[in-house]
Design a protein around this motif. Sequence first.
Motif, PDB file in Angstrom:
ATOM      1  N   LEU B  84     -15.011  -6.242  18.828  1.00 27.45           N
ATOM      2  CA  LEU B  84     -15.811  -5.069  18.467  1.00 27.45           C
ATOM      3  C   LEU B  84     -15.365  -3.839  19.257  1.00 27.45           C
ATOM      4  O   LEU B  84     -15.384  -2.714  18.758  1.00 27.45           O
ATOM      5  CB  LEU B  84     -17.291  -5.354  18.696  1.00 27.45           C
ATOM      6  CG  LEU B  84     -17.898  -6.454  17.820  1.00 27.45           C
ATOM      7  CD1 LEU B  84     -19.365  -6.673  18.184  1.00 27.45           C
ATOM      8  CD2 LEU B  84     -17.762  -6.132  16.345  1.00 27.45           C
ATOM      9  N   GLY B  85     -14.950  -4.070  20.484  1.00 26.39           N
ATOM     10  CA  GLY B  85     -14.507  -2.961  21.333  1.00 26.39           C
ATOM     11  C   GLY B  85     -13.180  -2.363  20.907  1.00 26.39           C
ATOM     12  O   GLY B  85     -12.755  -1.339  21.458  1.00 26.39           O
ATOM     13  N   ASP B  86     -12.530  -2.962  19.933  1.00 24.69           N
ATOM     14  CA  ASP B  86     -11.280  -2.395  19.436  1.00 24.69           C
ATOM     15  C   ASP B  86     -11.526  -1.256  18.455  1.00 24.69           C
ATOM     16  O   ASP B  86     -10.587  -0.543  18.077  1.00 24.69           O
ATOM     17  CB  ASP B  86     -10.439  -3.479  18.739  1.00 24.69           C
ATOM     18  CG  ASP B  86      -9.935  -4.549  19.684  1.00 24.69           C
ATOM     19  OD1 ASP B  86      -9.696  -5.683  19.232  1.00 24.69           O
ATOM     20  OD2 ASP B  86      -9.801  -4.256  20.905  1.00 24.69           O
ATOM     21  N   SER B  87     -12.762  -1.075  18.030  1.00 24.12           N
ATOM     22  CA  SER B  87     -13.082   0.020  17.109  1.00 24.12           C
ATOM     23  C   SER B  87     -12.787   1.345  17.797  1.00 24.12           C
ATOM     24  O   SER B  87     -13.354   1.657  18.851  1.00 24.12           O
ATOM     25  CB  SER B  87     -14.563  -0.045  16.699  1.00 24.12           C
ATOM     26  OG  SER B  87     -14.816  -1.196  15.935  1.00 24.12           O
ATOM     27  N   ALA B  88     -11.869   2.088  17.206  1.00 22.12           N
ATOM     28  CA  ALA B  88     -11.401   3.328  17.830  1.00 22.12           C
ATOM     29  C   ALA B  88     -10.398   3.992  16.897  1.00 22.12           C
ATOM     30  O   ALA B  88     -10.047   3.445  15.852  1.00 22.12           O
ATOM     31  CB  ALA B  88     -10.720   3.044  19.181  1.00 22.12           C
ATOM     32  N   MET B  89      -9.920   5.159  17.331  1.00 24.43           N
ATOM     33  CA  MET B  89      -8.800   5.815  16.662  1.00 24.43           C
ATOM     34  C   MET B  89      -7.531   5.355  17.368  1.00 24.43           C
ATOM     35  O   MET B  89      -7.494   5.299  18.610  1.00 24.43           O
ATOM     36  CB  MET B  89      -8.942   7.329  16.764  1.00 24.43           C
ATOM     37  CG  MET B  89      -7.770   8.114  16.209  1.00 24.43           C
ATOM     38  SD  MET B  89      -7.838   8.256  14.423  1.00 24.43           S
ATOM     39  CE  MET B  89      -8.740   9.805  14.264  1.00 24.43           C
ATOM     40  N   ILE B 113      -8.231   5.288  12.033  1.00 23.55           N
ATOM     41  CA  ILE B 113      -9.518   4.847  12.572  1.00 23.55           C
ATOM     42  C   ILE B 113      -9.703   3.372  12.224  1.00 23.55           C
ATOM     43  O   ILE B 113      -9.717   3.000  11.048  1.00 23.55           O
ATOM     44  CB  ILE B 113     -10.681   5.670  11.990  1.00 23.55           C
ATOM     45  CG1 ILE B 113     -10.519   7.141  12.364  1.00 23.55           C
ATOM     46  CG2 ILE B 113     -12.013   5.139  12.524  1.00 23.55           C
ATOM     47  CD1 ILE B 113     -11.575   8.038  11.734  1.00 23.55           C
ATOM     48  N   LEU B 114      -9.830   2.559  13.239  1.00 25.42           N
ATOM     49  CA  LEU B 114     -10.055   1.128  13.035  1.00 25.42           C
ATOM     50  C   LEU B 114     -11.522   0.807  13.279  1.00 25.42           C
ATOM     51  O   LEU B 114     -12.087   1.196  14.314  1.00 25.42           O
ATOM     52  CB  LEU B 114      -9.187   0.309  13.993  1.00 25.42           C
ATOM     53  CG  LEU B 114      -9.400  -1.209  13.944  1.00 25.42           C
ATOM     54  CD1 LEU B 114      -8.962  -1.773  12.596  1.00 25.42           C
ATOM     55  CD2 LEU B 114      -8.673  -1.897  15.086  1.00 25.42           C
ATOM     56  N   THR B 115     -12.116   0.111  12.340  1.00 25.79           N
ATOM     57  CA  THR B 115     -13.493  -0.358  12.484  1.00 25.79           C
ATOM     58  C   THR B 115     -13.483  -1.874  12.431  1.00 25.79           C
ATOM     59  O   THR B 115     -12.971  -2.462  11.473  1.00 25.79           O
ATOM     60  CB  THR B 115     -14.395   0.198  11.374  1.00 25.79           C
ATOM     61  OG1 THR B 115     -14.328   1.631  11.392  1.00 25.79           O
ATOM     62  CG2 THR B 115     -15.834  -0.242  11.590  1.00 25.79           C
ATOM     63  N   VAL B 116     -14.028  -2.476  13.475  1.00 28.03           N
ATOM     64  CA  VAL B 116     -14.116  -3.927  13.538  1.00 28.03           C
ATOM     65  C   VAL B 116     -15.542  -4.333  13.196  1.00 28.03           C
ATOM     66  O   VAL B 116     -16.491  -3.911  13.862  1.00 28.03           O
ATOM     67  CB  VAL B 116     -13.736  -4.451  14.937  1.00 28.03           C
ATOM     68  CG1 VAL B 116     -13.818  -5.971  14.982  1.00 28.03           C
ATOM     69  CG2 VAL B 116     -12.338  -3.968  15.320  1.00 28.03           C
ATOM     70  N   HIS B 117     -15.679  -5.162  12.163  1.00 25.03           N
ATOM     71  CA  HIS B 117     -16.991  -5.634  11.724  1.00 25.03           C
ATOM     72  C   HIS B 117     -17.325  -6.968  12.385  1.00 25.03           C
ATOM     73  O   HIS B 117     -16.459  -7.827  12.515  1.00 25.03           O
ATOM     74  CB  HIS B 117     -17.008  -5.809  10.203  1.00 25.03           C
ATOM     75  CG  HIS B 117     -17.001  -4.526   9.449  1.00 25.03           C
ATOM     76  ND1 HIS B 117     -17.952  -3.553   9.656  1.00 25.03           N
ATOM     77  CD2 HIS B 117     -16.169  -4.049   8.502  1.00 25.03           C
ATOM     78  CE1 HIS B 117     -17.713  -2.537   8.840  1.00 25.03           C
ATOM     79  NE2 HIS B 117     -16.630  -2.792   8.146  1.00 25.03           N
ATOM     80  N   PRO B 118     -18.595  -7.146  12.773  1.00 26.41           N
ATOM     81  CA  PRO B 118     -18.983  -8.455  13.343  1.00 26.41           C
ATOM     82  C   PRO B 118     -19.017  -9.534  12.277  1.00 26.41           C
ATOM     83  O   PRO B 118     -19.067  -9.237  11.083  1.00 26.41           O
ATOM     84  CB  PRO B 118     -20.380  -8.194  13.934  1.00 26.41           C
ATOM     85  CG  PRO B 118     -20.872  -6.990  13.220  1.00 26.41           C
ATOM     86  CD  PRO B 118     -19.688  -6.171  12.803  1.00 26.41           C
TER      87      PRO B 118
END
Lengths: 114, 118
Positions: B84-89, B113-118
């Motif tokens: 989840l902490g990888d969510s970032a630009m 932009i990367l969004t990591v979904h649980p």
Amino acid sequence: DAGVIQSPRHEVTEMGQEVTLRCKPISGHDYLFWYRQTMMRGLELLIYFNNNVPIDDSGMPEDRFSAKMPNASFSTLKIQPSEPRDSAVYFCASSPRLASPEQYFGPGTRLTVT
Amino acid sequence: AQKITQTQPGMFVQEKEAVTLDCTYDTSDQSYGLFWYKQPSSGEMIFLIYQGSYDEQNATEGRYSLNFQKARKSANLVISASQLGDSAMYFCAMREGGGGTSYGKLTFGQGTILTVHP
């Protein structure tokens, strides 16, 4: 060891005012870089110094922008007079040598010109 | 011409899965370096990984690896076991060689932009 230090972290000013952004690089790093980040233009290099001497300022947008590095531990980026289109995040980065695999970025200064 | 192109404005990945972020570059120099930086919502720029143009092995740093394909001028970032902490630009950047005052300048792509979904 402290990282790159920038101040202020946030600056709000009115159009026409002088703005000075400050940077303290990591001790022992000979190279210092100033970047600007905007939504429209992304992250772009403004100027960089080697041993306090400006090497390439081709990215400085216009004469309203000036940068100095009076000694190895301090640099300033000045905008005079400021305009709303100067609103951006300004990053300072340093590296120990030009071929270093990474540049160490400061936390940035978010500038808003109203 | 764009020197660094990141064609994915946004990417989504499920937690614990791998994701590849694309980066292509353009240079006529033989000596150059490729970088990936992460910028979380807090705004700081965090160095992730570096690949030199003469490095024969793909660079790896923990869960990050750089898929370097020199002939195709691509330098994709692979993040394994997303968190989840990888969510970032994420920004790809290049430093060109060749000497002169341009050496040392990093040119950045527009970012993904990367969004990591649980």
